[in-house]
Design an enzyme around this catalytic site. Structure first.
Site, short mmCIF file in Angstrom:
data_model
loop_
_atom_site.label_atom_id
_atom_site.label_comp_id
_atom_site.label_asym_id
_atom_site.label_seq_id
_atom_site.Cartn_x
_atom_site.Cartn_y
_atom_site.Cartn_z
N ARG A 37 4.17 -3.29 -15.22
CA ARG A 37 4.02 -1.90 -15.72
C ARG A 37 5.35 -2.93 -16.59
NH1 ARG A 37 6.52 0.38 -10.50
NH2 ARG A 37 4.57 0.74 -10.12
N ARG A 78 15.48 1.05 -11.28
CA ARG A 78 13.89 1.30 -12.66
C ARG A 78 13.83 1.95 -14.13
NH1 ARG A 78 9.95 0.38 -8.40
NH2 ARG A 78 10.67 -1.35 -7.23
N LYS A 91 14.14 -0.30 -4.63
CA LYS A 91 14.44 0.05 -5.81
C LYS A 91 15.70 0.68 -5.92
CE LYS A 91 9.78 1.46 -4.57
NZ LYS A 91 8.96 1.39 -5.09
N LYS A 133 16.70 4.46 -8.42
CA LYS A 133 15.84 4.84 -9.45
C LYS A 133 16.76 6.44 -10.04
CE LYS A 133 11.10 4.99 -7.86
NZ LYS A 133 9.85 5.02 -7.79
N CYS A 152 -1.42 10.23 -8.38
CA CYS A 152 -1.69 8.29 -8.62
C CYS A 152 -2.73 7.55 -8.99
CB CYS A 152 -0.04 8.21 -7.39
SG CYS A 152 -1.44 7.86 -5.84
N CYS A 209 -4.22 0.46 -5.76
CA CYS A 209 -3.72 -0.01 -5.76
C CYS A 209 -3.57 -0.62 -4.04
CB CYS A 209 -2.50 1.37 -5.74
SG CYS A 209 -1.36 1.42 -4.73
N CYS A 239 -1.67 7.99 -0.48
CA CYS A 239 -0.75 7.71 0.66
C CYS A 239 0.60 8.22 0.63
CB CYS A 239 -0.41 5.62 1.04
SG CYS A 239 0.54 5.21 -0.32
N CYS A 265 4.52 8.43 -5.18
CA CYS A 265 4.22 8.22 -6.41
C CYS A 265 4.16 9.70 -7.36
CB CYS A 265 3.35 6.83 -6.59
SG CYS A 265 3.57 5.77 -5.41
FE1 SRM Z 1 5.17 4.18 -7.10
C1 SRM Z 1 4.19 1.78 -4.73
C2 SRM Z 1 2.95 3.52 -8.36
C3 SRM Z 1 6.36 6.35 -9.39
C4 SRM Z 1 7.12 5.70 -4.66
N1 SRM Z 1 3.49 2.82 -6.58
C5 SRM Z 1 3.79 2.04 -5.74
C6 SRM Z 1 2.88 0.28 -5.78
C7 SRM Z 1 4.10 -0.61 -6.49
C8 SRM Z 1 2.58 0.13 -5.16
C9 SRM Z 1 2.38 -1.07 -4.51
O1 SRM Z 1 3.93 -1.28 -4.66
O2 SRM Z 1 1.58 -1.91 -4.45
C10 SRM Z 1 1.75 2.00 -7.31
C11 SRM Z 1 0.93 0.74 -8.53
C12 SRM Z 1 -0.39 1.71 -8.42
C13 SRM Z 1 -1.30 1.01 -9.14
O3 SRM Z 1 -2.30 0.34 -8.62
O4 SRM Z 1 -0.56 1.04 -9.97
C14 SRM Z 1 2.81 2.12 -7.61
N2 SRM Z 1 4.43 4.46 -8.67
C15 SRM Z 1 3.39 4.65 -9.11
C16 SRM Z 1 3.45 5.43 -10.46
C17 SRM Z 1 2.36 4.18 -11.53
C18 SRM Z 1 1.90 5.98 -9.83
C19 SRM Z 1 1.69 6.77 -11.37
O5 SRM Z 1 0.31 7.86 -11.02
O6 SRM Z 1 2.14 6.68 -12.26
C20 SRM Z 1 4.59 5.77 -10.47
C21 SRM Z 1 5.40 4.29 -11.67
C22 SRM Z 1 6.42 5.02 -12.65
C23 SRM Z 1 6.94 3.71 -12.74
O7 SRM Z 1 6.70 3.56 -14.27
O8 SRM Z 1 7.98 2.93 -12.43
C24 SRM Z 1 5.47 5.42 -8.91
N3 SRM Z 1 6.16 5.60 -6.82
C25 SRM Z 1 6.51 6.49 -7.77
C26 SRM Z 1 7.28 7.74 -6.96
C27 SRM Z 1 8.03 8.91 -8.29
C28 SRM Z 1 9.42 9.06 -9.63
O9 SRM Z 1 9.81 7.34 -9.56
O10 SRM Z 1 9.42 9.64 -9.58
C29 SRM Z 1 7.28 7.27 -6.08
C30 SRM Z 1 8.40 8.44 -5.37
C31 SRM Z 1 10.26 8.14 -5.67
C32 SRM Z 1 11.24 7.49 -4.55
O11 SRM Z 1 10.94 6.34 -5.71
O12 SRM Z 1 11.15 7.65 -3.60
C33 SRM Z 1 7.01 6.60 -5.98
N4 SRM Z 1 5.92 3.66 -4.65
C34 SRM Z 1 6.61 4.22 -4.25
C35 SRM Z 1 6.65 4.22 -3.04
C36 SRM Z 1 7.76 4.73 -1.70
C37 SRM Z 1 8.73 4.18 -1.75
C38 SRM Z 1 9.91 3.72 -0.17
O13 SRM Z 1 11.35 5.03 -0.63
O14 SRM Z 1 9.22 3.73 0.62
C39 SRM Z 1 6.03 2.98 -2.78
C40 SRM Z 1 6.06 1.68 -1.80
C41 SRM Z 1 7.10 0.82 -1.85
O15 SRM Z 1 8.01 0.51 -3.34
O16 SRM Z 1 6.79 -0.09 -0.83
C42 SRM Z 1 5.73 2.73 -3.95
FE1 SF4 Z 2 -0.29 3.77 -4.54
FE2 SF4 Z 2 0.29 5.35 -2.44
FE3 SF4 Z 2 1.59 5.03 -4.99
FE4 SF4 Z 2 -0.51 6.07 -4.86
S1 SF4 Z 2 1.80 7.12 -3.77
S2 SF4 Z 2 -0.59 4.77 -6.23
S3 SF4 Z 2 -1.72 5.34 -3.46
S4 SF4 Z 2 1.44 3.44 -3.20
#
Ligand code: SRM
Ligand code: SF4
Length: 561
Positions: free
Chosen positions: A69, A138, A206, A208, A429, A435, A474, A478
C-alpha cells in the site's frame, strides 16, 4: 498501566526489535521461502506490506501473495508517478491499481520475490509505502477536489506538513528495500533505537488524521482519530476546528468495540496544526491500551476519558489554548463527477472507478486510458478521492476535448452522470479473495447487488435517486459502511448485517437494522422499507433521514451503539 498487565505479542516484538526490521531482508534473500514468518508478518505492515493468501485457492493450496500500500498525502500524484504505478502493477502486481478509501493505492497479488522491486519502484517515483500500515499514523487525507476556495492549496500543504512531521524514522525501511541488507539486530544502535516521535514501541495501534473543507465532507472527517475541519473566511484559511476520537472498527459479538464519530473540541490557527496533530498522536502513544488490540484505538481514549480531558491534554502538549469551535456544516460526502472549473481557472475531471479498482474490462478500458492520458498530458495531476475515484486535475482548457475524446475511445465516460446514481455513490472494500479478515464478499458482490436494489427502487418509484450504499466483508469498516444510508457488513459467506440511517453529510452513524440477512433475501427485506420511504417521506427527505426518523424507531434488532 500497572506492571501486572499482560501486553500483547505485538508490543513484545516491537520492544524487542524497535527498528521493525525483523528478519524481512533475510527472508527476501532466501529464494526457497515463499512467505515470511508470523512476526515478520507484523513487522511487514510497518513497511506497507501485508502478507495474504489467495482465498479462492485455499481449498486446494495455499498461495501466498503480498499486498503493498502506498501512502499518498492528500492523494495527489503526478502524471509521472501514475505511469510508474501503472508499470509496477503490470510488472509485479495483478494488473490492477486499487484506489483506497484513504486516498492511497494498493498493489495486490505480488509474489514474494517481487516485493522488493515493487517497493523500490514506488520509492523511485518519489512516493513511499512507509506509514501506509502498521502502528503509526496512516495516510493523511485532504479534500482532493481542486475547486472553489483558495484555501484549498493551503489545506493540502498543511496535510503534507502533518504527514511529514508524523512520519516514522526507522532506518530499517531503507536498509531492507533500497539497500537490500538485513540490519544486525544485536547492534546496540539498532537494539536501542527509539523513534523521536513514536519511541521504542510505536503506537498501540494505527492512528488516522484527515482534513476537510466544509460544506463537502468528501473524506468522512468524523471517522478519523483526529480531523481538521478548515474554516475559511473570505476565501482565506482562518484555521481549523479539531475533531477527536473517530473510528469505525468493531467486532461481531463484542459490544466493547463500536463505531464512533469524533467530537469537535476546539479551534486552532493553521500554524499550530502540526503541534496539535503530534500532541494527539502522543496521547494515543501514552494512554492507548497496549494489552488489547481491539481496544487500542484513540477513539476509546476519547470515549472513556471524555473530550474535555482530551482537549486539555492536547492544549498542554501542544502549548496552545484552543478557542471555541467555529460554525460549519457538511451537506455531502460525495464526489463531483464530470468536468468542473477549478478556482485557478484550470479544469478537473472526476472519473468514476467502481470500488476503486482501476483495470481494463471489456468495453471500458480505464487503466489503458489513464495511462495514455498520463503519457500525453504530463502536467496534469492524478488525485485520488476517498470515495475511491480518480480526479484528473490541473488541466488546461485546450486539453479538455482531447482528454474527453481519449476517454470516450476507451469506453470511459466524462460527464456528470457516468453511471447510475446508486453506483456513483457506492463504495466496497476489497474483501475476498485477498483480505485475510473477510467473512463475506464485498468488492465482487456489491455492483451486482446495486443492480438488484436499482430494480427495487424502480418498482418503488425511486428510479435515479441517490442513496449512499457501502459494503464491507467484515465489521472492520474499511469502506465506512457505518455512515452509509444502507450499509452491508459481512457476517458469514453470503450473509450480511444491514445498517441503515447515515446522513448525506457524514455526520450521523447508521444503526443496525438486521442482524443477519442471506444475500438472496436482501430484496425481500429492503422492498417494504423502500416502498414506505417513497410513500411516506417528507419533501426531499433522504432515505437515510427517513430511516433515522421513522423506520429505525419502529424496529431495531435491539443492538444499540
Ligand atoms: Fe482497513 C484492516 C483494507 C480503510 C478499518 N483494511 C484492513 C486490511 C489490511 C486487512 C488486514 O489487516 O489483514 C485490509 C486489506 C484488504 C485487501 O486485501 O486489500 C484493509 N482498509 C482497507 C482499504 C484498502 C479499503 C478500501 O476499500 O479502500 C482501505 C485502505 C486505506 C489506506 O489507504 O490506508 C482501508 N480500514 C479503512 C478504514 C476507513 C478509513 O480509514 O477511512 C477503516 C475504518 C476507520 C477506522 O480505522 O476505524 C478501516 N481496516 C480497518 C480495521 C479495523 C481497525 C479497528 O479499529 O479495529 C482493520 C483490522 C485491523 O487493523 O486489525 C483493517
Ligand atoms: Fe477486509 Fe474487513 Fe476491511 Fe473489508 S472491511 S477489507 S473484509 S478487513
Amino acid at each position: 498501566m500497572s506492571e501486572a498487565v499482560k501486553l500483547t505479542h505485538n508490543e513484545d516484538i516491537k520492544a524487542a526489535i524497535p527498528t521493525v526490521a525483523g528478519t524481512i531482508a533475510a527472508t527476501i534473500a532466501d529464494a526457497g521461502a515463499d512467505h515470511f514468518s508470523q512476526d515478520d508478518y507484523e513487522f511487514l505492515k510497518f513497511h506497507g506490506v501485508y502478507q495474504q493468501d489467495d482465498r479462492d485457492l485455499r481449498k486446494t493450496a495455499k498461495k501466498y501473495i503480498m499486498m503493498a500500500r502506498a501512502s499518498i498525502p492528500g492523494g495527489v500524484m503526478t502524471a509521472a508517478q501514475w505511469m510508474a504505478f501503472d508499470d509496477l502493477a503490470a510488472q509485479y502486481g495483478n494488473q490492477t491499481l486499487r484506489i483506497t478509501t484513504r486516498q492511497g493505492i494498493q498493489f495486490h497479488g505480488v509474489l514474494k520475490p517481487n516485493v522488493r522491486s515493487l517497493i523500490q519502484g514506488i520509492n523511485h517515483s518519489l512516493l513511499t509505502t512507509i506509514s501506509a500500515c502498521g502502528d503509526v499514523r496512516r495516510n493523511v487525507m485532504a479534500p482532493p477536489t481542486p475547486a472553489y476556495t483558495l484555501a484549498r492549496a493551503q489545506v493540502l500543504e498543511d496535510c503534507r506538513r502533518v504527514a511529514q512531521a508524523t512520519r516514522p524514522q526507522t532506518r530499517a525501511y531503507h536498509a531492507i528495500w533500497i539497500e537490500g541488507v538485513q540490519l544486525n539486530l544485536d547492534d546496540p544502535e539498532n537494539k536501542n533505537f527509539s523513534d523521536p516521535l513514536y519511541g521504542k514501541a510505536y503506537l498501540p495501534r494505527k492512528f488516522k488524521i484527515a482534513f476537510a473543507i466544509p460544506p463537502v465532507n468528501d473524506i468522512d472527517i468524523f471517522t478519523n482519530c483526529i480531523g481538521f475541519i478548515a474554516i475559511a473566511e473570505d476565501e482565506r484559511l482562518a484555521g481549523y476546528n479539531v475533531a477527536a476520537g473517530g473510528g469505525l472498527g468493531r467486532s461481531h459479538g463484542n459490544i466493547q468495540t463500536y463505531p464512533r464519530l469524533a467530537d469537535v473540541v476546539g479551534f486552532l490557527p493553521p500554524e499550530k496544526v502540526v503541534d496539535v496533530a503530534r500532541a494527539a498522536l502522543t496521547i494515543h502513544r501514552d494512554y492507548g491500551d497496549r494489552a488489547d488490540r481491539k481496544h487500542a484505538r484513540f477513539k476509546y481514549i476519547v470515549a472513556e476519558r471524555g473530550p474535555e480531558w482530551v482537549r486539555a491534554e492536547i492544549e498542554k502538549r501542544a502549548g496552545i489554548r484552543l478557542e471555541p469551535a467555529r460554525p460549519f456544516t457538511f451537506d455531502t460526502t460525495g464526489d463531483l463527477y464530470g468536468w468542473r472549473e477549478a478556482v485557478d481557472g484550470k479544469w478537473f475531471l472526476t472519473i468514476f472507478v467502481e470500488s476503486g479498482r482501476v483495470r481494463d474490462m471489456e468495453g471500458r478500458r480505464l487503466k489503458t486510458a489513464l495511462r495514455q492520458i498520463a503519457e500525453k498530458f504530463n502536467d496534469i495531476e492524478f488525485r485520488l478521492s476517498a470515495n475511491q475515484n480518480v480526479i484528473l486535475a490541473n488541466v488546461i482548457e485546450e486539453d479538455r476535448d482531447a482528454i474527453t475524446e481519449l476517454l470516450t475511445g476507451h469506453g470511459v465516460g466524462s460527464g456528470h452522470r457516468q453511471t447510475t446514481a446508486l453506483h456513483a455513490a457506492a463504495m466496497a472494500c476489497p474483501a475476498l479473495p485477498t483480505c485475510g479478515l473477510a467473512l463475506a464478499e464485498s468488492e465482487r458482490m456489491l455492483p451486482g447487488l446495486i443492480d438488484r436494489i436499482e430494480k427495487l427502487c424502480e418498482e418503488a418509484g425511486l428510479a435515479g435517486e441517490e442513496i449512499v450504499i457501502r459494503s464491507t466483508g467484515c465489521p472492520n469498516g474499511c469502506a465506512r459502511p457505518y455512515l452509509a444510508e444502507i450499509g452491508f457488513v459481512g457476517k458469514a459467506p453470503g450473509r450480511y448485517q444491514i445498517w441503515l440511517g447515515g446522513d448525506t453529510g457524514g455526520t450521523r452513524l447508521a444503526r443496525l437494522w438486521k442482524e443477519v440477512v442471506k444475500d438472496a433475501d436482501i430484496e425481500s427485506e429492503l422492498r417494504p422499507a423502500l416502498t414506505r420511504y417513497a410513500n411516506e417521506r417528507f419533501n426531499r427527505e433522504t432515505f437515510g433521514d427517513w430511516c433515522d426518523r421513522v423506520l429505525l424507531n419502529e424496529t431495531t434488532s435491539g443492538f444499540s451503539i
